[in-house]
Design an enzyme around this catalytic site. Structure first.
Site, mmCIF file in Angstrom:
data_model
loop_
_atom_site.group_PDB
_atom_site.id
_atom_site.type_symbol
_atom_site.label_atom_id
_atom_site.label_comp_id
_atom_site.label_asym_id
_atom_site.label_seq_id
_atom_site.Cartn_x
_atom_site.Cartn_y
_atom_site.Cartn_z
ATOM 1 C CB SER A 22 -1.229 2.031 0.461
ATOM 2 O OG SER A 22 -2.118 2.903 -0.206
ATOM 3 C CG ASP A 67 -1.129 -0.224 -7.622
ATOM 4 O OD1 ASP A 67 -1.410 0.987 -7.679
ATOM 5 O OD2 ASP A 67 -0.986 -0.839 -6.541
ATOM 6 C CG HIS A 97 -0.811 2.570 -4.557
ATOM 7 N ND1 HIS A 97 -1.475 1.369 -4.703
ATOM 8 C CD2 HIS A 97 -1.169 3.055 -3.351
ATOM 9 C CE1 HIS A 97 -2.193 1.141 -3.613
ATOM 10 N NE2 HIS A 97 -2.036 2.139 -2.780
#
Ligand SMILES: *[C@@H]1O[C@H](CO)[C@@H](O)[C@H](O)[C@H]1NC(C)=O
Ligand SMILES: *[C@@H]1O[C@H](CO)[C@@H](O)[C@H](O)[C@H]1NC(C)=O
Length: 436
Positions: A41, A318, A321
Protein backbone atom coordinates in the site's frame (compact mmCIF):
# COMPACT_ATOMS: atom_id res chain seq x y z
CA UNK A 1 -10.91 2.03 -13.19
CA UNK A 2 -10.23 3.17 -16.71
CA UNK A 3 -11.92 6.45 -15.95
CA UNK A 4 -9.79 7.00 -12.85
CA UNK A 5 -6.67 6.24 -14.78
CA UNK A 6 -7.59 8.76 -17.45
CA UNK A 7 -7.92 11.36 -14.75
CA UNK A 8 -4.39 10.63 -13.57
CA UNK A 9 -3.02 10.93 -17.08
CA UNK A 10 -5.12 13.95 -17.92
CA UNK A 11 -3.49 15.83 -15.07
CA UNK A 12 -0.06 16.45 -16.58
CA UNK A 13 -1.68 17.34 -19.88
CA UNK A 14 -3.88 19.87 -18.14
CA UNK A 15 -0.89 21.32 -16.37
CA UNK A 16 0.94 21.54 -19.66
CA UNK A 17 -1.92 23.55 -21.10
CA UNK A 18 -2.01 25.76 -18.04
CA UNK A 19 1.72 26.25 -18.35
CA UNK A 20 2.50 25.03 -14.85
CA UNK A 21 4.45 21.99 -15.92
CA UNK A 22 7.84 23.23 -14.85
CA UNK A 23 6.66 23.86 -11.31
CA UNK A 24 5.34 20.35 -10.88
CA UNK A 25 7.62 18.18 -12.93
CA UNK A 26 10.75 20.15 -13.57
CA UNK A 27 12.09 20.90 -16.97
CA UNK A 28 14.83 18.37 -17.51
CA UNK A 29 14.40 15.40 -19.80
CA UNK A 30 13.45 12.22 -17.96
CA UNK A 31 16.40 10.48 -16.31
CA UNK A 32 15.05 7.03 -17.20
CA UNK A 33 12.75 5.86 -20.01
CA UNK A 34 10.67 3.71 -17.68
CA UNK A 35 9.90 3.00 -14.01
CA UNK A 36 8.53 -0.29 -12.67
CA UNK A 37 7.15 -0.43 -9.14
CA UNK A 38 6.63 -3.40 -6.80
CA UNK A 39 5.32 -3.45 -3.25
CA UNK A 40 2.34 -2.83 -0.99
CA UNK A 41 0.00 0.00 0.00
CA UNK A 42 2.95 2.37 0.39
CA UNK A 43 3.29 2.29 -3.41
CA UNK A 44 -0.13 1.08 -4.66
CA UNK A 45 -1.76 3.47 -7.14
CA UNK A 46 -5.00 1.60 -7.77
CA UNK A 47 -4.33 -2.12 -8.17
CA UNK A 48 -6.62 -3.00 -5.26
CA UNK A 49 -9.59 -1.02 -6.60
CA UNK A 50 -11.03 -4.05 -8.36
CA UNK A 51 -10.17 -6.63 -5.69
CA UNK A 52 -12.35 -8.01 -2.90
CA UNK A 53 -10.52 -6.54 0.06
CA UNK A 54 -10.78 -4.13 2.96
CA UNK A 55 -7.46 -2.63 1.83
CA UNK A 56 -8.92 -0.06 -0.53
CA UNK A 57 -8.30 3.66 -0.78
CA UNK A 58 -10.37 4.73 -3.78
CA UNK A 59 -12.74 6.88 -1.72
CA UNK A 60 -12.48 10.20 0.05
CA UNK A 61 -10.78 11.37 2.18
CA UNK A 62 -7.96 9.36 0.48
CA UNK A 63 -6.54 11.47 -2.32
CA UNK A 64 -7.93 14.71 -0.91
CA UNK A 65 -4.67 16.45 -1.84
CA UNK A 66 -4.06 14.45 -5.04
CA UNK A 67 -4.97 16.40 -8.17
CA UNK A 68 -7.08 13.54 -9.57
CA UNK A 69 -8.73 12.88 -6.19
CA UNK A 70 -9.06 9.34 -4.79
CA UNK A 71 -7.29 6.86 -7.07
CA UNK A 72 -6.44 4.02 -4.71
CA UNK A 73 -3.37 5.70 -3.21
CA UNK A 74 -3.21 5.07 0.55
CA UNK A 75 -2.39 8.66 1.51
CA UNK A 76 -3.77 12.17 1.20
CA UNK A 77 -1.62 13.09 -1.80
CA UNK A 78 1.28 11.58 -3.68
CA UNK A 79 3.08 8.39 -2.71
CA UNK A 80 6.84 8.11 -2.32
CA UNK A 81 7.18 6.51 -5.78
CA UNK A 82 5.04 9.25 -7.38
CA UNK A 83 7.47 11.78 -5.94
CA UNK A 84 10.51 9.80 -7.06
CA UNK A 85 9.01 9.77 -10.57
CA UNK A 86 8.81 13.56 -10.38
CA UNK A 87 12.43 13.81 -9.21
CA UNK A 88 13.41 11.76 -12.28
CA UNK A 89 11.47 14.09 -14.57
CA UNK A 90 8.89 11.50 -15.71
CA UNK A 91 6.07 13.11 -17.61
CA UNK A 92 3.24 11.29 -15.84
CA UNK A 93 2.51 9.07 -12.86
CA UNK A 94 3.09 5.38 -13.45
CA UNK A 95 -0.28 3.68 -14.04
CA UNK A 96 -1.39 0.63 -12.04
CA UNK A 97 -0.96 -2.72 -13.80
CA UNK A 98 -4.69 -3.32 -13.37
CA UNK A 99 -5.59 -0.36 -15.58
CA UNK A 100 -2.73 -0.04 -18.06
CA UNK A 101 -3.11 -0.83 -21.73
CA UNK A 102 -1.16 -0.53 -24.94
CA UNK A 103 2.19 1.14 -25.51
CA UNK A 104 2.13 2.99 -22.18
CA UNK A 105 3.58 -0.18 -20.62
CA UNK A 106 6.89 0.79 -22.24
CA UNK A 107 7.15 3.63 -19.72
CA UNK A 108 6.60 1.40 -16.73
CA UNK A 109 3.88 -0.06 -14.56
CA UNK A 110 2.97 -0.10 -10.90
CA UNK A 111 2.28 -3.65 -9.62
CA UNK A 112 2.06 -2.74 -5.91
CA UNK A 113 -0.94 -3.98 -3.94
CA UNK A 114 -2.20 -2.90 -0.52
CA UNK A 115 -1.83 -5.58 2.21
CA UNK A 116 0.55 -7.67 0.08
CA UNK A 117 3.87 -9.00 1.28
CA UNK A 118 6.89 -11.05 0.37
CA UNK A 119 5.03 -14.15 1.59
CA UNK A 120 1.93 -15.21 -0.32
CA UNK A 121 -0.18 -15.64 2.83
CA UNK A 122 0.66 -12.23 4.31
CA UNK A 123 -2.41 -10.00 4.57
CA UNK A 124 -4.89 -12.77 3.75
CA UNK A 125 -7.28 -11.84 6.55
CA UNK A 126 -7.77 -8.43 4.90
CA UNK A 127 -8.91 -9.96 1.59
CA UNK A 128 -7.52 -10.30 -1.92
CA UNK A 129 -4.14 -8.85 -2.67
CA UNK A 130 -1.33 -9.34 -5.16
CA UNK A 131 1.69 -10.82 -3.34
CA UNK A 132 5.23 -10.32 -4.64
CA UNK A 133 5.30 -13.65 -6.49
CA UNK A 134 2.19 -12.67 -8.43
CA UNK A 135 3.48 -9.15 -9.03
CA UNK A 136 6.48 -10.80 -10.65
CA UNK A 137 4.20 -13.01 -12.79
CA UNK A 138 2.46 -9.82 -13.90
CA UNK A 139 5.80 -8.26 -14.72
CA UNK A 140 6.75 -11.32 -16.74
CA UNK A 141 3.59 -10.76 -18.79
CA UNK A 142 4.60 -7.13 -19.30
CA UNK A 143 8.07 -8.16 -20.44
CA UNK A 144 6.53 -10.57 -22.96
CA UNK A 145 4.33 -7.79 -24.30
CA UNK A 146 7.24 -5.37 -24.50
CA UNK A 147 9.14 -8.10 -26.32
CA UNK A 148 6.41 -8.18 -28.96
CA UNK A 149 6.66 -4.39 -29.36
CA UNK A 150 10.43 -3.94 -29.28
CA UNK A 151 11.85 -7.28 -30.46
CA UNK A 152 15.60 -7.46 -30.01
CA UNK A 153 15.66 -3.97 -28.44
CA UNK A 154 13.79 -5.30 -25.38
CA UNK A 155 16.77 -6.06 -23.14
CA UNK A 156 18.36 -2.72 -24.02
CA UNK A 157 15.16 -0.92 -23.03
CA UNK A 158 14.51 -2.82 -19.80
CA UNK A 159 17.99 -2.36 -18.41
CA UNK A 160 17.68 1.42 -18.57
CA UNK A 161 14.50 1.41 -16.44
CA UNK A 162 14.42 2.05 -12.71
CA UNK A 163 12.84 -0.69 -10.56
CA UNK A 164 11.52 0.15 -7.10
CA UNK A 165 10.80 -2.57 -4.55
CA UNK A 166 9.33 -1.46 -1.23
CA UNK A 167 7.90 -4.54 0.50
CA UNK A 168 8.07 -6.40 3.81
CA UNK A 169 6.08 -4.12 6.13
CA UNK A 170 3.01 -6.35 5.96
CA UNK A 171 5.00 -9.54 6.53
CA UNK A 172 5.65 -8.14 10.00
CA UNK A 173 2.61 -5.99 10.75
CA UNK A 174 -0.15 -8.16 9.25
CA UNK A 175 1.50 -11.51 9.64
CA UNK A 176 4.19 -12.04 12.32
CA UNK A 177 2.86 -9.42 14.74
CA UNK A 178 -0.77 -10.45 14.29
CA UNK A 179 -0.85 -13.82 16.11
CA UNK A 180 -4.66 -13.90 16.22
CA UNK A 181 -4.69 -14.43 12.45
CA UNK A 182 -1.27 -15.86 11.59
CA UNK A 183 0.64 -18.71 13.29
CA UNK A 184 4.12 -17.55 12.23
CA UNK A 185 5.16 -16.11 15.59
CA UNK A 186 4.28 -19.37 17.35
CA UNK A 187 6.23 -21.41 14.82
CA UNK A 188 9.29 -19.22 14.34
CA UNK A 189 11.61 -16.98 16.30
CA UNK A 190 11.98 -13.52 14.84
CA UNK A 191 15.43 -14.51 13.50
CA UNK A 192 14.03 -17.63 11.79
CA UNK A 193 11.15 -15.69 10.35
CA UNK A 194 13.46 -12.97 9.03
CA UNK A 195 15.75 -15.63 7.50
CA UNK A 196 12.78 -17.15 5.68
CA UNK A 197 11.58 -13.76 4.50
CA UNK A 198 15.01 -12.81 3.21
CA UNK A 199 15.45 -16.14 1.41
CA UNK A 200 12.13 -15.66 -0.36
CA UNK A 201 12.85 -11.99 -1.09
CA UNK A 202 16.23 -12.89 -2.54
CA UNK A 203 14.64 -15.42 -4.92
CA UNK A 204 12.09 -12.81 -5.95
CA UNK A 205 14.79 -10.25 -6.69
CA UNK A 206 16.67 -12.82 -8.76
CA UNK A 207 13.51 -13.31 -10.79
CA UNK A 208 13.26 -9.56 -11.29
CA UNK A 209 16.86 -9.55 -12.51
CA UNK A 210 16.08 -12.43 -14.87
CA UNK A 211 13.38 -10.25 -16.44
CA UNK A 212 15.97 -7.67 -17.35
CA UNK A 213 16.05 -5.34 -14.31
CA UNK A 214 19.49 -3.75 -13.90
CA UNK A 215 18.85 -0.66 -11.73
CA UNK A 216 17.00 -1.71 -8.61
CA UNK A 217 16.07 0.34 -5.53
CA UNK A 218 15.26 -1.65 -2.37
CA UNK A 219 13.51 0.37 0.31
CA UNK A 220 14.22 -0.68 3.88
CA UNK A 221 11.29 -0.67 6.29
CA UNK A 222 10.30 2.39 8.29
CA UNK A 223 9.91 2.37 12.11
CA UNK A 224 6.49 0.70 11.96
CA UNK A 225 6.61 0.25 15.74
CA UNK A 226 5.66 3.94 15.86
CA UNK A 227 2.45 3.55 13.78
CA UNK A 228 -0.68 5.10 15.33
CA UNK A 229 -2.46 1.71 15.00
CA UNK A 230 -0.39 0.55 18.00
CA UNK A 231 -2.04 3.25 20.16
CA UNK A 232 1.13 4.25 21.96
CA UNK A 233 1.61 7.79 23.19
CA UNK A 234 3.15 10.29 20.79
CA UNK A 235 6.75 9.93 21.95
CA UNK A 236 6.63 6.11 22.30
CA UNK A 237 7.26 3.32 19.82
CA UNK A 238 7.19 -0.47 20.13
CA UNK A 239 10.92 -1.16 20.46
CA UNK A 240 10.61 -4.92 19.93
CA UNK A 241 8.93 -4.35 16.56
CA UNK A 242 11.41 -1.69 15.52
CA UNK A 243 14.42 -3.86 16.36
CA UNK A 244 12.93 -6.75 14.37
CA UNK A 245 12.54 -4.43 11.41
CA UNK A 246 16.13 -3.29 11.78
CA UNK A 247 17.19 -6.94 11.66
CA UNK A 248 15.36 -7.24 8.32
CA UNK A 249 16.84 -3.95 7.08
CA UNK A 250 20.38 -5.06 7.87
CA UNK A 251 19.81 -8.26 5.94
CA UNK A 252 18.42 -6.37 2.93
CA UNK A 253 21.50 -4.16 2.96
CA UNK A 254 23.65 -7.31 2.89
CA UNK A 255 21.60 -8.60 -0.04
CA UNK A 256 22.50 -5.43 -1.90
CA UNK A 257 26.19 -6.24 -1.37
CA UNK A 258 25.70 -9.83 -2.51
CA UNK A 259 23.80 -8.85 -5.64
CA UNK A 260 26.28 -6.16 -6.58
CA UNK A 261 29.15 -8.62 -6.13
CA UNK A 262 27.56 -11.50 -8.02
CA UNK A 263 25.66 -9.68 -10.75
CA UNK A 264 28.19 -7.47 -12.44
CA UNK A 265 25.69 -6.22 -15.00
CA UNK A 266 23.29 -4.87 -12.35
CA UNK A 267 23.26 -2.30 -9.56
CA UNK A 268 21.10 -2.62 -6.46
CA UNK A 269 20.78 0.12 -3.85
CA UNK A 270 19.32 0.20 -0.34
CA UNK A 271 17.32 3.10 1.08
CA UNK A 272 17.68 3.60 4.83
CA UNK A 273 13.99 4.38 5.28
CA UNK A 274 14.22 3.62 8.99
CA UNK A 275 16.77 6.34 9.64
CA UNK A 276 15.18 8.89 7.35
CA UNK A 277 11.72 8.47 8.88
CA UNK A 278 13.01 8.13 12.48
CA UNK A 279 14.88 11.39 12.24
CA UNK A 280 11.78 13.08 10.98
CA UNK A 281 9.52 11.45 13.59
CA UNK A 282 11.79 12.68 16.36
CA UNK A 283 10.42 16.11 15.51
CA UNK A 284 7.06 14.77 16.78
CA UNK A 285 5.65 16.41 19.83
CA UNK A 286 7.45 19.61 19.03
CA UNK A 287 6.24 20.15 15.50
CA UNK A 288 4.76 17.15 13.70
CA UNK A 289 1.75 15.43 15.23
CA UNK A 290 1.61 11.67 15.13
CA UNK A 291 -1.92 11.27 13.87
CA UNK A 292 -3.94 9.80 12.45
CA UNK A 293 -5.22 12.77 10.50
CA UNK A 294 -8.40 11.09 9.23
CA UNK A 295 -11.13 9.37 11.24
CA UNK A 296 -10.14 5.71 11.29
CA UNK A 297 -11.52 2.24 11.65
CA UNK A 298 -8.67 -0.21 12.27
CA UNK A 299 -5.98 0.74 9.76
CA UNK A 300 -7.95 2.76 7.23
CA UNK A 301 -9.80 6.08 7.01
CA UNK A 302 -13.57 5.87 7.37
CA UNK A 303 -15.22 6.72 4.06
CA UNK A 304 -16.26 10.32 3.49
CA UNK A 305 -15.21 11.66 6.88
CA UNK A 306 -13.62 15.10 7.08
CA UNK A 307 -9.88 14.85 7.84
CA UNK A 308 -7.68 17.28 9.74
CA UNK A 309 -6.98 20.52 7.91
CA UNK A 310 -3.33 20.86 8.99
CA UNK A 311 -2.18 17.88 6.94
CA UNK A 312 1.39 19.09 6.62
CA UNK A 313 1.63 19.01 10.41
CA UNK A 314 0.90 15.28 10.65
CA UNK A 315 3.32 12.41 10.09
CA UNK A 316 0.57 9.79 9.60
CA UNK A 317 -2.50 10.09 7.44
CA UNK A 318 -4.48 7.06 8.65
CA UNK A 319 -3.51 4.48 11.27
CA UNK A 320 -0.84 2.87 9.10
CA UNK A 321 0.25 5.17 6.26
CA UNK A 322 2.31 8.34 6.14
CA UNK A 323 1.02 11.68 4.89
CA UNK A 324 2.31 13.13 1.65
CA UNK A 325 4.60 15.43 3.61
CA UNK A 326 6.37 12.39 5.11
CA UNK A 327 6.51 10.76 1.67
CA UNK A 328 8.25 13.91 0.45
CA UNK A 329 10.91 13.59 3.12
CA UNK A 330 11.57 9.95 2.19
CA UNK A 331 11.48 10.49 -1.59
CA UNK A 332 13.71 13.57 -1.34
CA UNK A 333 16.43 11.84 0.69
CA UNK A 334 16.19 8.58 -1.29
CA UNK A 335 16.72 10.53 -4.49
CA UNK A 336 19.44 12.85 -3.14
CA UNK A 337 20.91 11.57 0.11
CA UNK A 338 21.13 14.21 2.82
CA UNK A 339 23.31 12.13 5.15
CA UNK A 340 25.91 9.62 3.89
CA UNK A 341 24.01 6.66 5.36
CA UNK A 342 20.58 7.62 3.96
CA UNK A 343 21.30 5.34 0.99
CA UNK A 344 23.77 2.55 0.21
CA UNK A 345 26.00 2.42 -1.75
CA UNK A 346 24.54 5.40 -3.66
CA UNK A 347 21.31 7.36 -3.94
CA UNK A 348 18.77 7.16 -6.76
CA UNK A 349 20.12 10.25 -8.54
CA UNK A 350 23.45 8.46 -8.92
CA UNK A 351 21.90 5.09 -9.72
CA UNK A 352 19.99 6.48 -12.69
CA UNK A 353 23.21 8.03 -14.04
CA UNK A 354 25.26 4.89 -13.38
CA UNK A 355 26.68 3.41 -16.56
CA UNK A 356 28.18 0.22 -15.14
CA UNK A 357 24.85 -1.49 -15.85
CA UNK A 358 25.38 -0.85 -19.57
CA UNK A 359 28.55 -2.74 -20.49
CA UNK A 360 30.18 -2.01 -23.82
CA UNK A 361 28.74 -3.93 -26.74
CA UNK A 362 25.29 -3.43 -25.16
CA UNK A 363 22.13 -5.25 -26.04
CA UNK A 364 23.80 -8.50 -25.13
CA UNK A 365 22.06 -9.31 -21.88
CA UNK A 366 19.47 -12.02 -21.95
CA UNK A 367 15.98 -11.34 -20.73
CA UNK A 368 14.05 -14.35 -19.57
CA UNK A 369 10.59 -14.02 -20.94
CA UNK A 370 11.63 -11.52 -23.53
CA UNK A 371 13.35 -14.07 -25.72
CA UNK A 372 10.29 -16.10 -26.55
CA UNK A 373 8.21 -13.00 -27.02
CA UNK A 374 7.65 -13.31 -30.73
CA UNK A 375 6.20 -16.80 -30.33
CA UNK A 376 3.93 -15.95 -27.43
CA UNK A 377 0.26 -16.23 -28.26
CA UNK A 378 -1.31 -12.81 -28.70
CA UNK A 379 -3.67 -11.88 -25.96
CA UNK A 380 -4.87 -8.48 -24.89
CA UNK A 381 -5.83 -9.21 -21.35
CA UNK A 382 -4.45 -9.56 -17.86
CA UNK A 383 -5.47 -13.22 -17.93
CA UNK A 384 -2.41 -13.75 -20.09
CA UNK A 385 -0.33 -13.65 -16.93
CA UNK A 386 -1.63 -17.10 -16.07
CA UNK A 387 0.44 -18.46 -18.92
CA UNK A 388 3.61 -17.85 -17.00
CA UNK A 389 4.88 -21.35 -17.75
CA UNK A 390 4.93 -20.34 -21.41
CA UNK A 391 7.80 -19.03 -23.43
CA UNK A 392 9.65 -17.38 -20.58
CA UNK A 393 8.81 -20.02 -18.02
CA UNK A 394 11.92 -22.11 -18.33
CA UNK A 395 14.54 -19.42 -18.30
CA UNK A 396 14.00 -17.65 -15.01
CA UNK A 397 17.14 -18.97 -13.36
CA UNK A 398 20.07 -16.89 -14.51
CA UNK A 399 23.16 -18.88 -15.35
CA UNK A 400 25.76 -16.15 -15.08
CA UNK A 401 26.16 -16.25 -11.31
CA UNK A 402 28.85 -18.33 -9.73
CA UNK A 403 28.47 -19.46 -6.18
CA UNK A 404 24.98 -18.10 -5.75
CA UNK A 405 23.79 -19.44 -2.40
CA UNK A 406 20.22 -20.30 -3.31
CA UNK A 407 19.44 -23.57 -5.04
CA UNK A 408 17.66 -23.54 -8.36
CA UNK A 409 15.38 -26.38 -7.28
CA UNK A 410 14.04 -24.25 -4.45
CA UNK A 411 13.53 -21.35 -6.81
CA UNK A 412 11.66 -23.60 -9.22
CA UNK A 413 9.34 -24.98 -6.56
CA UNK A 414 8.65 -21.47 -5.25
CA UNK A 415 7.74 -20.55 -8.77
CA UNK A 416 5.36 -23.47 -9.17
CA UNK A 417 3.67 -22.60 -5.92
CA UNK A 418 3.41 -18.97 -7.03
CA UNK A 419 1.79 -20.04 -10.28
CA UNK A 420 -0.75 -22.21 -8.47
CA UNK A 421 -1.71 -19.30 -6.24
CA UNK A 422 -1.86 -17.13 -9.30
CA UNK A 423 -4.57 -19.38 -10.75
CA UNK A 424 -6.67 -18.91 -7.62
CA UNK A 425 -6.13 -15.15 -7.54
CA UNK A 426 -6.99 -14.94 -11.23
CA UNK A 427 -10.25 -16.80 -10.69
CA UNK A 428 -11.19 -14.56 -7.77
CA UNK A 429 -10.16 -11.43 -9.64
CA UNK A 430 -12.22 -12.54 -12.62
CA UNK A 431 -15.26 -13.21 -10.45
CA UNK A 432 -14.88 -9.90 -8.65
CA UNK A 433 -14.58 -8.08 -11.99
CA UNK A 434 -17.95 -9.59 -12.86
CA UNK A 435 -19.28 -8.12 -9.66
CA UNK A 436 -19.70 -11.52 -7.97
C1 LIG B 1 10.33 16.47 9.04
O1 LIG B 1 9.59 16.74 7.87
C2 LIG B 1 8.99 18.01 7.86
C3 LIG B 1 8.14 18.11 6.61
O2 LIG B 1 8.91 18.05 5.46
C4 LIG B 1 10.05 19.09 7.91
O3 LIG B 1 9.43 20.36 7.93
C5 LIG B 1 10.86 18.87 9.16
O4 LIG B 1 11.91 19.81 9.19
C6 LIG B 1 11.42 17.48 9.22
N1 LIG B 1 12.07 17.30 10.50
C7 LIG B 1 13.23 16.65 10.65
C8 LIG B 1 13.77 16.56 12.03
O5 LIG B 1 13.81 16.13 9.71
C1 LIG C 1 18.10 -5.93 -34.01
O1 LIG C 1 17.93 -6.56 -35.26
C2 LIG C 1 18.21 -5.71 -36.39
C3 LIG C 1 17.84 -6.45 -37.66
O2 LIG C 1 18.27 -7.79 -37.62
C4 LIG C 1 19.68 -5.29 -36.34
O3 LIG C 1 19.96 -4.43 -37.44
C5 LIG C 1 19.93 -4.56 -35.02
O4 LIG C 1 21.30 -4.22 -34.91
C6 LIG C 1 19.53 -5.43 -33.83
N1 LIG C 1 19.65 -4.66 -32.64
C7 LIG C 1 20.20 -5.16 -31.52
C8 LIG C 1 20.23 -4.26 -30.33
O5 LIG C 1 20.67 -6.29 -31.45
Amino acid sequence: MAVEWRRVVALPLTLLVVGNLQLIWGNAAAKVPCFFIFGDSLSDSGNNNGLLTLAKANYLPYGIDFPAGPTGRFTNGRTTVDLIGEHMGLESYIPPFAAARGPQILKGLNYASGSAGILDETGQHVGDRIPMDIQLNNHQTTVLRIGRMLGNETAGHLKRCLYSVYVGSNDYMINYYMPAFYPTSQAYSIEQFTDALIAQYSRQLMRLHSYGARKVVLFGLSPLGCLPILHLSTDKCADNINSALQLFNGRVKSLVDEFNKNLNDAKFIFINTFQIVSENLSALGTKMKKGPCCGVREMFCLPYTVPCTDRNGFAYWDNAHPTEVENKVLAGRAYSAQNPDDTYPMDISHLVEDTSTQPAGGGGSQVAGGEGASTAPPSGDVVEAGQGEGPGGTATTPTAINGWPFGTAAAASTRKLGLKCWGVVLAITYLSSLGV
